[in-house]
Every structure is written in C-alpha cells, then in structure tokens.
Write a protein that holds these residues in place. Structure first.
Motif, PDB file in Angstrom:
ATOM      1  N   ASN A 164      59.327  31.353  49.096  1.00  0.00           N
ATOM      2  CA  ASN A 164      58.938  31.867  48.015  1.00  0.00           C
ATOM      3  C   ASN A 164      57.686  31.532  46.855  1.00  0.00           C
ATOM      4  OD1 ASN A 164      61.028  33.496  47.754  1.00  0.00           O
ATOM      5  ND2 ASN A 164      62.231  31.968  46.424  1.00  0.00           N
ATOM      6  N   MET A 165      57.098  30.101  47.533  1.00  0.00           N
ATOM      7  CA  MET A 165      55.763  29.590  46.783  1.00  0.00           C
ATOM      8  C   MET A 165      54.538  30.045  47.610  1.00  0.00           C
ATOM      9  SD  MET A 165      55.416  25.382  47.223  1.00  0.00           S
ATOM     10  CE  MET A 165      56.691  24.994  46.120  1.00  0.00           C
ATOM     11  N   THR A 166      55.234  30.287  49.064  1.00  0.00           N
ATOM     12  CA  THR A 166      53.934  30.551  49.953  1.00  0.00           C
ATOM     13  C   THR A 166      53.644  32.592  49.429  1.00  0.00           C
ATOM     14  OG1 THR A 166      55.009  29.064  51.698  1.00  0.00           O
ATOM     15  CG2 THR A 166      53.125  31.069  52.100  1.00  0.00           C
ATOM     16  N   MET A 167      54.689  33.155  49.019  1.00  0.00           N
ATOM     17  CA  MET A 167      54.807  34.307  48.754  1.00  0.00           C
ATOM     18  C   MET A 167      53.255  34.493  47.203  1.00  0.00           C
ATOM     19  SD  MET A 167      56.088  36.755  50.583  1.00  0.00           S
ATOM     20  CE  MET A 167      55.430  37.989  48.667  1.00  0.00           C
ATOM     21  N   ARG A 168      53.512  33.636  46.305  1.00  0.00           N
ATOM     22  CA  ARG A 168      52.813  33.837  45.161  1.00  0.00           C
ATOM     23  C   ARG A 168      51.780  32.843  45.343  1.00  0.00           C
ATOM     24  NH1 ARG A 168      58.209  30.519  43.324  1.00  0.00           N
ATOM     25  NH2 ARG A 168      57.256  28.873  43.372  1.00  0.00           N
ATOM     26  N   MET A 169      51.247  32.473  46.463  1.00  0.00           N
ATOM     27  CA  MET A 169      49.771  32.194  46.736  1.00  0.00           C
ATOM     28  C   MET A 169      49.440  32.612  47.523  1.00  0.00           C
ATOM     29  SD  MET A 169      50.004  29.433  44.549  1.00  0.00           S
ATOM     30  CE  MET A 169      48.164  28.942  45.745  1.00  0.00           C
ATOM     31  N   ILE A 170      49.804  34.186  47.808  1.00  0.00           N
ATOM     32  CA  ILE A 170      49.224  34.754  49.130  1.00  0.00           C
ATOM     33  C   ILE A 170      47.948  35.482  48.540  1.00  0.00           C
ATOM     34  CG2 ILE A 170      49.917  37.076  49.667  1.00  0.00           C
ATOM     35  CD1 ILE A 170      52.312  35.707  51.129  1.00  0.00           C
ATOM     36  N   PRO A 171      48.043  35.863  47.067  1.00  0.00           N
ATOM     37  CA  PRO A 171      46.956  36.355  45.531  1.00  0.00           C
ATOM     38  C   PRO A 171      45.687  35.426  46.057  1.00  0.00           C
ATOM     39  CG  PRO A 171      48.759  36.880  44.923  1.00  0.00           C
ATOM     40  CD  PRO A 171      49.382  36.593  45.881  1.00  0.00           C
ATOM     41  N   PHE A 172      46.002  34.284  46.317  1.00  0.00           N
ATOM     42  CA  PHE A 172      45.005  32.918  45.233  1.00  0.00           C
ATOM     43  C   PHE A 172      44.235  32.946  47.815  1.00  0.00           C
ATOM     44  CE2 PHE A 172      43.718  28.557  46.730  1.00  0.00           C
ATOM     45  CZ  PHE A 172      42.953  28.115  46.008  1.00  0.00           C
ATOM     46  N   ALA A 173      44.984  33.054  48.207  1.00  0.00           N
ATOM     47  CA  ALA A 173      44.590  33.172  49.659  1.00  0.00           C
ATOM     48  C   ALA A 173      43.944  34.074  50.101  1.00  0.00           C
ATOM     49  CB  ALA A 173      45.942  33.094  50.756  1.00  0.00           C
ATOM     50  N   MET A 174      44.585  35.170  49.499  1.00  0.00           N
ATOM     51  CA  MET A 174      44.157  36.557  50.075  1.00  0.00           C
ATOM     52  C   MET A 174      42.179  36.670  49.462  1.00  0.00           C
ATOM     53  SD  MET A 174      46.749  39.481  49.483  1.00  0.00           S
ATOM     54  CE  MET A 174      45.744  40.658  49.695  1.00  0.00           C
ATOM     55  N   ILE A 175      42.115  36.104  48.622  1.00  0.00           N
ATOM     56  CA  ILE A 175      40.592  35.907  47.098  1.00  0.00           C
ATOM     57  C   ILE A 175      39.813  34.787  48.635  1.00  0.00           C
ATOM     58  CG2 ILE A 175      39.555  34.854  45.794  1.00  0.00           C
ATOM     59  CD1 ILE A 175      42.088  36.435  43.729  1.00  0.00           C
ATOM     60  N   ILE A 176      41.015  33.581  48.620  1.00  0.00           N
ATOM     61  CA  ILE A 176      39.769  33.075  49.225  1.00  0.00           C
ATOM     62  C   ILE A 176      39.139  33.112  50.727  1.00  0.00           C
ATOM     63  CG2 ILE A 176      39.668  30.414  50.213  1.00  0.00           C
ATOM     64  CD1 ILE A 176      39.351  30.570  47.703  1.00  0.00           C
ATOM     65  N   CYS A 177      40.079  33.824  51.363  1.00  0.00           N
ATOM     66  CA  CYS A 177      39.843  34.323  52.914  1.00  0.00           C
ATOM     67  C   CYS A 177      38.795  35.332  52.617  1.00  0.00           C
ATOM     68  CB  CYS A 177      41.189  34.897  53.472  1.00  0.00           C
ATOM     69  SG  CYS A 177      40.907  35.189  54.620  1.00  0.00           S
ATOM     70  N   ALA A 178      38.487  36.138  51.474  1.00  0.00           N
ATOM     71  CA  ALA A 178      37.709  36.969  51.406  1.00  0.00           C
ATOM     72  C   ALA A 178      36.600  36.659  51.611  1.00  0.00           C
ATOM     73  CB  ALA A 178      38.660  38.041  50.668  1.00  0.00           C
ATOM     74  N   PHE A 179      36.437  36.214  50.558  1.00  0.00           N
ATOM     75  CA  PHE A 179      35.253  34.951  49.667  1.00  0.00           C
ATOM     76  C   PHE A 179      34.433  34.546  50.941  1.00  0.00           C
ATOM     77  CE2 PHE A 179      33.209  30.983  47.889  1.00  0.00           C
ATOM     78  CZ  PHE A 179      32.495  31.896  47.338  1.00  0.00           C
ATOM     79  N   MET A 180      35.601  33.941  52.074  1.00  0.00           N
ATOM     80  CA  MET A 180      34.979  33.291  53.101  1.00  0.00           C
ATOM     81  C   MET A 180      34.449  33.189  54.098  1.00  0.00           C
ATOM     82  SD  MET A 180      35.417  29.659  52.239  1.00  0.00           S
ATOM     83  CE  MET A 180      34.826  29.273  53.966  1.00  0.00           C
ATOM     84  N   MET A 181      34.920  34.905  54.493  1.00  0.00           N
ATOM     85  CA  MET A 181      33.983  36.096  55.374  1.00  0.00           C
ATOM     86  C   MET A 181      32.872  35.896  54.771  1.00  0.00           C
ATOM     87  SD  MET A 181      37.540  37.596  56.693  1.00  0.00           S
ATOM     88  CE  MET A 181      36.191  38.796  57.864  1.00  0.00           C
ATOM     89  N   ALA A 182      32.776  36.451  53.777  1.00  0.00           N
ATOM     90  CA  ALA A 182      31.994  37.356  53.409  1.00  0.00           C
ATOM     91  C   ALA A 182      30.546  35.941  52.907  1.00  0.00           C
ATOM     92  CB  ALA A 182      31.662  37.329  51.455  1.00  0.00           C
ATOM     93  N   VAL A 183      30.780  34.839  52.949  1.00  0.00           N
ATOM     94  CA  VAL A 183      30.241  33.650  53.028  1.00  0.00           C
ATOM     95  C   VAL A 183      29.446  33.279  54.408  1.00  0.00           C
ATOM     96  CG1 VAL A 183      29.789  30.320  52.409  1.00  0.00           C
ATOM     97  CG2 VAL A 183      31.009  32.446  51.145  1.00  0.00           C
ATOM     98  N   VAL A 184      30.355  32.875  55.327  1.00  0.00           N
ATOM     99  CA  VAL A 184      29.907  33.064  56.547  1.00  0.00           C
ATOM    100  C   VAL A 184      28.908  34.131  57.107  1.00  0.00           C
ATOM    101  CG1 VAL A 184      30.945  32.895  59.174  1.00  0.00           C
ATOM    102  CG2 VAL A 184      31.666  31.864  57.039  1.00  0.00           C
ATOM    103  N   THR A 185      29.290  35.531  56.628  1.00  0.00           N
ATOM    104  CA  THR A 185      28.368  36.202  57.429  1.00  0.00           C
ATOM    105  C   THR A 185      27.008  37.030  56.608  1.00  0.00           C
ATOM    106  OG1 THR A 185      30.183  37.853  57.279  1.00  0.00           O
ATOM    107  CG2 THR A 185      28.562  39.296  56.978  1.00  0.00           C
ATOM    108  N   HIS A 186      26.956  36.589  54.921  1.00  0.00           N
ATOM    109  CA  HIS A 186      26.230  36.190  54.503  1.00  0.00           C
ATOM    110  C   HIS A 186      25.161  35.300  54.845  1.00  0.00           C
ATOM    111  CE1 HIS A 186      22.918  36.156  51.480  1.00  0.00           C
ATOM    112  NE2 HIS A 186      23.326  35.367  51.315  1.00  0.00           N
TER     113      HIS A 186
END
Length: 308
Positions: A164-186
């Motif tokens: 349940n704790m992991t499920m609650r943190m999934i939005p945070f993880a998705m944002i960080i993952c998306a941001f990291m991919m954009a940072v690596v690309t740029h």
C-alpha cells in the motif's frame, strides 16, 4: 556530408537500443537513452528524411522482436516533443518540462488503457513483486537458524502495508522517472547538437537557479495535509500527502544547491566546494532547509550585503 553520416550513425544506435530491450536486464538501463536518438534525428532532419530513417529501423526492430515496436512508438512521442522544442529554440527549462510532461502523460495513458481494456490491476502487480522480492529473505530466515535472527520476519500484513505504501508513492516515482529521462536526453542532446552546428539553449548556471516563492505556500499546505492524513482513512488525502511533500523536498534541495553555487560565486570559493556541498545535500536531505530559507528570506541579498 558530416550531418548525413551522423544521422546514419544515430539511426544505427537507435536500432541497437531497440534491440537491446529484448534483454530485460540490459533494457532497464538502455531505456533511459531511448528518447535520445529519435530526438537528434528529428531535430536535425526534415520530416521526409526523418521518416526515411525511422521507418526502416522500426521494420528491422519489428522483424527481430514484435514487442519492441510498441516501445518504439511509445518513446517516439517525447522524442518528437523535445525535438520540436529544439527546432523552435525553446529555453532549456521549457524543453525539460515539456519532455517530462510528455513522458508522464504517456505513462498515465498506458496505465489507463491497461486498467480499462486489459483489466490490469497495478496494486496486485505491486504486491506480487514485493512478495517475490522478499521470498528469498523469508526462506533464508526459515531454513537457516543462524539467519533467522538477522532476517526480519515479514508477516502477510507487513507485506500488504508495504504494498500500500508503494502504491501511494507511484505518482511520485512516475514524475521522477519522467524527469530523469528528460534530463538524460537533454544533457546528451544539447552538446551533440551544438557540435553539429545547431544552436541549443542551455540551462542557466546553478548560481542563478531560483524557484518560485509560491512553493513555500504549497509546502505549508502539504504539511497541513500530511498532518491530517496521519489519522485519516481518506485515500485521496493520504495520496496527496505521500507525493506532494516529497516532491517539494526535491525542489528545495535544488534551491539549496543553487544557493551554495551562488555563495561560492560571490565569495570566490574554490570550484570544488559547491560540488562537495551538492554531495552533502544529497546525502543529508534535511539540508533542504537551506533551500526553504533561501526562498522564504532574501538570503542571497543578505550574503551580498555582508560581503560589502
């Protein structure tokens, strides 16, 4: 001529990255770089030439592994978005934000499609992954008396709570993952495009980083929500508290990094000192208080006046 050979080289790299996704262990790493080749191709070629490079790559990837074409289509969208920003010479920050939002929107869309049309249960999937991860530890503690005192005994309720704790943190993880991919690309695309003669704006120096002061009010609201969420059974309230405050903590860490670079610049410190402070901030998260103070009070102006 140089541009043509470079385009061919990045097309080959794009194909290799797509083929690497077949290997699960390798694909976890290479997927971070999958947006880059298509971004470079779209930024440097017109639409016709871009399609002439992309279509053969997709056909070859499809012949090798049919599933890879789905990932190719998935990652081509943020590539087109960031490539369009480079063509328009948008600011680096806008490119990063736009790329992050594109990747995040796709994640949410895929999750929505999987839930509605394929009955994908994310909570069940997360719980199964946690059980599979903890199973070897449980077996070691059960079968080996020496290990039983060292290994924490996870009950079924403990696993459900962790799930349940992991499920609650999934939005945070998705944002960080998306941001990291954009940072690596740029981070890789900008110097490459500059070497090819395409002028791409870069981020402001770290000493000039200044986030909106309104983040202080968001943090105040987040702390209040977090306080009421502790004794609440309202899932939506708990979800906001679990994601908003940690995300703001990262923003404040970034602000703290900018403050120390500013301080090093104005006080003429050795260049290694602000870099060491970055390491300290990452290792000691409470150092984010410096970022909070830098936003709430005019610390930089105070430092400048004290120098005078």
């Amino acid at each position: 001529m140089k541009l043509r050979w470079t385009s061919i080289a990045w097309s080959i790299m794009y194909l290799l990255l797509l083929l690497s996704l077949k290997d699960m262990s390798l694909g976890i790493v290479t997927v971070l770089f999958l947006v880059l080749p298509a971004t470079l191709l779209y930024s440097t070629l017109n639409l016709k030439m871009f399609l002439l490079h992309i279509i053969p790559i997709w056909l070859l990837a499809f012949m090798n592994d049919r599933a890879s074409i789905l990932l190719a289509v998935y990652f081509i969208i943020p590539s087109l978005v960031m490539g369009h920003c480079y063509k328009r010479k948008a600011s680096a920050l806008r490119t990063l934000v736009t790329g992050t939002l594109a990747i995040l929107a796709e994640m949410l869309l895929i999750l929505l499609i999987g839930t509605i049309f394929f009955q994908f249960d994310l909570s069940f999937y997360v719980e199964e992954i946690i059980r599979m991860t903890l199973a070897p530890l449980q077996d070691a503690g059960t079968n080996n008396r020496l290990m039983s005192d060292m290994v924490m005994v996870w009950t079924n309720d403990d696993m459900i709570n962790l799930s349940n704790m992991t499920m609650r943190m999934i939005p945070f993880a998705m944002i960080i993952c998306a941001f990291m991919m954009a940072v690596v690309t740029h981070s890789l695309a900008r110097p490459i495009l500059n070497t090819l003669g395409f002028s791409v704006p870069k981020l402001k120096p770290a000493r000039e980083w200044m986030l909106p002061r309104s983040l202080i009010w968001y943090y105040f609201i987040g702390v209040i929500i977090e306080f009421f969420a502790r004794g609440s059974h309202n899932y939506f309230l708990i979800l906001i508290a679990s994601n908003l405050v940690p995300l703001l903590h990262i923003f404040f860490m970034v602000q703290a990094i900018g403050f120390f670079f500013y301080l090093a610049h104005t006080r003429k410190w050795h260049p290694i000192l602000p870099i060491l402070m970055v390491v300290v901030i990452l290792l000691i998260p409470p150092m984010r208080i410096v970022g909070i103070l830098d936003l709430a009070f005019p610390l930089r102006q105070m430092m400048t006046k004290s120098k005078r």
